[in-house]
Design a protein around this motif. Structure first.
Motif, PDB file in Angstrom:
ATOM      1  N   TYR A 118      10.333 -28.087  42.381  1.00 58.93           N
ATOM      2  CA  TYR A 118      10.952 -26.848  41.899  1.00 58.93           C
ATOM      3  C   TYR A 118      10.747 -26.615  40.417  1.00 58.93           C
ATOM      4  O   TYR A 118      10.865 -25.489  39.943  1.00 58.93           O
TER       5      TYR A 118
ATOM      6  N   ILE B 168       9.388 -22.336  39.520  1.00 62.62           N
ATOM      7  CA  ILE B 168      10.759 -22.438  39.020  1.00 62.62           C
ATOM      8  C   ILE B 168      11.446 -21.072  38.892  1.00 62.62           C
ATOM      9  O   ILE B 168      12.620 -20.932  39.204  1.00 62.62           O
TER      10      ILE B 168
ATOM     11  N   TYR C 294      12.688 -19.803  42.385  1.00 70.52           N
ATOM     12  CA  TYR C 294      13.583 -20.659  43.170  1.00 70.52           C
ATOM     13  C   TYR C 294      14.947 -19.994  43.306  1.00 70.52           C
ATOM     14  O   TYR C 294      15.562 -19.591  42.325  1.00 70.52           O
TER      15      TYR C 294
ATOM     16  N   ASN D  43      17.781 -21.274  41.156  1.00 75.11           N
ATOM     17  CA  ASN D  43      17.679 -21.163  39.705  1.00 75.11           C
ATOM     18  C   ASN D  43      18.703 -20.134  39.224  1.00 75.11           C
ATOM     19  O   ASN D  43      18.577 -18.936  39.492  1.00 75.11           O
TER      20      ASN D  43
ATOM     21  N   HIS E 157      21.520 -26.344  43.933  1.00 72.52           N
ATOM     22  CA  HIS E 157      20.656 -26.728  45.035  1.00 72.52           C
ATOM     23  C   HIS E 157      21.353 -26.609  46.391  1.00 72.52           C
ATOM     24  O   HIS E 157      20.680 -26.688  47.416  1.00 72.52           O
TER      25      HIS E 157
ATOM     26  N   ASN F  54      20.076 -24.231  49.164  1.00 72.84           N
ATOM     27  CA  ASN F  54      18.740 -23.845  48.718  1.00 72.84           C
ATOM     28  C   ASN F  54      17.733 -24.962  48.954  1.00 72.84           C
ATOM     29  O   ASN F  54      16.538 -24.728  48.903  1.00 72.84           O
ATOM     30  N   TRP F  55      18.237 -26.162  49.204  1.00 75.12           N
ATOM     31  CA  TRP F  55      17.403 -27.337  49.422  1.00 75.12           C
ATOM     32  C   TRP F  55      18.111 -28.304  50.333  1.00 75.12           C
ATOM     33  O   TRP F  55      19.329 -28.489  50.244  1.00 75.12           O
TER      34      TRP F  55
ATOM     35  N   PRO G 295      15.258 -30.404  44.861  1.00 74.30           N
ATOM     36  CA  PRO G 295      13.952 -30.325  45.517  1.00 74.30           C
ATOM     37  C   PRO G 295      12.935 -31.263  44.889  1.00 74.30           C
ATOM     38  O   PRO G 295      12.830 -31.375  43.669  1.00 74.30           O
TER      39      PRO G 295
ATOM     40  N   SER H  24       4.629 -27.815  47.816  1.00 74.40           N
ATOM     41  CA  SER H  24       4.534 -27.046  46.567  1.00 74.40           C
ATOM     42  C   SER H  24       3.349 -26.089  46.627  1.00 74.40           C
ATOM     43  O   SER H  24       3.439 -24.943  46.179  1.00 74.40           O
TER      44      SER H  24
END
Length: 92
Positions: free
Chosen positions: A13, A19, A22, A25, A33, A36-37, A47, A55
């Motif tokens: 991330y 970034i 994300y 963010n 997170h 989101n993860w 992440p 990625s």
């Protein structure tokens, strides 16, 4: 807004092209997170990408480093991810 999801090897991330897109963010160097993860294997709370493939694919979806290098096919979207491959599993 549109959110794309990745189920892959994870996502780095902090990558310059990822970034800013994300979903976790919050700006100003703050991240959330939660939701989101998710890492069901090692339980990493932020992440990470153990094999770089995730990625790469998220970059194909939303990649944009903010300096004119917009490479993602969905430039207005944000991303969230989970690790869908066990990094400790061996290949057959």
């Amino acid at each position: 807004s549109i959110v794309v999801g990745s189920i892959d090897t994870g996502v780095r991330y902090t990558h310059n092209a990822l970034i800013g897109k994300y979903r976790g963010n919050l700006g100003g160097g703050s991240f959330d997170h939660n939701h989101n993860w998710w890492d069901p294997y090692s339980g990493s709370t932020a992440p990470e990408d153990t094999h770089n493939h995730g990625s790469h694919t998220v970059g194909t979806m939303v990649g944009d480093d903010g300096t004119g290098n917009q490479i993602g096919a969905a430039p207005g979207a944000r991303w969230m991810a989970c690790k869908g491959f066990n990094p400790d599993a061996t290949e057959a």
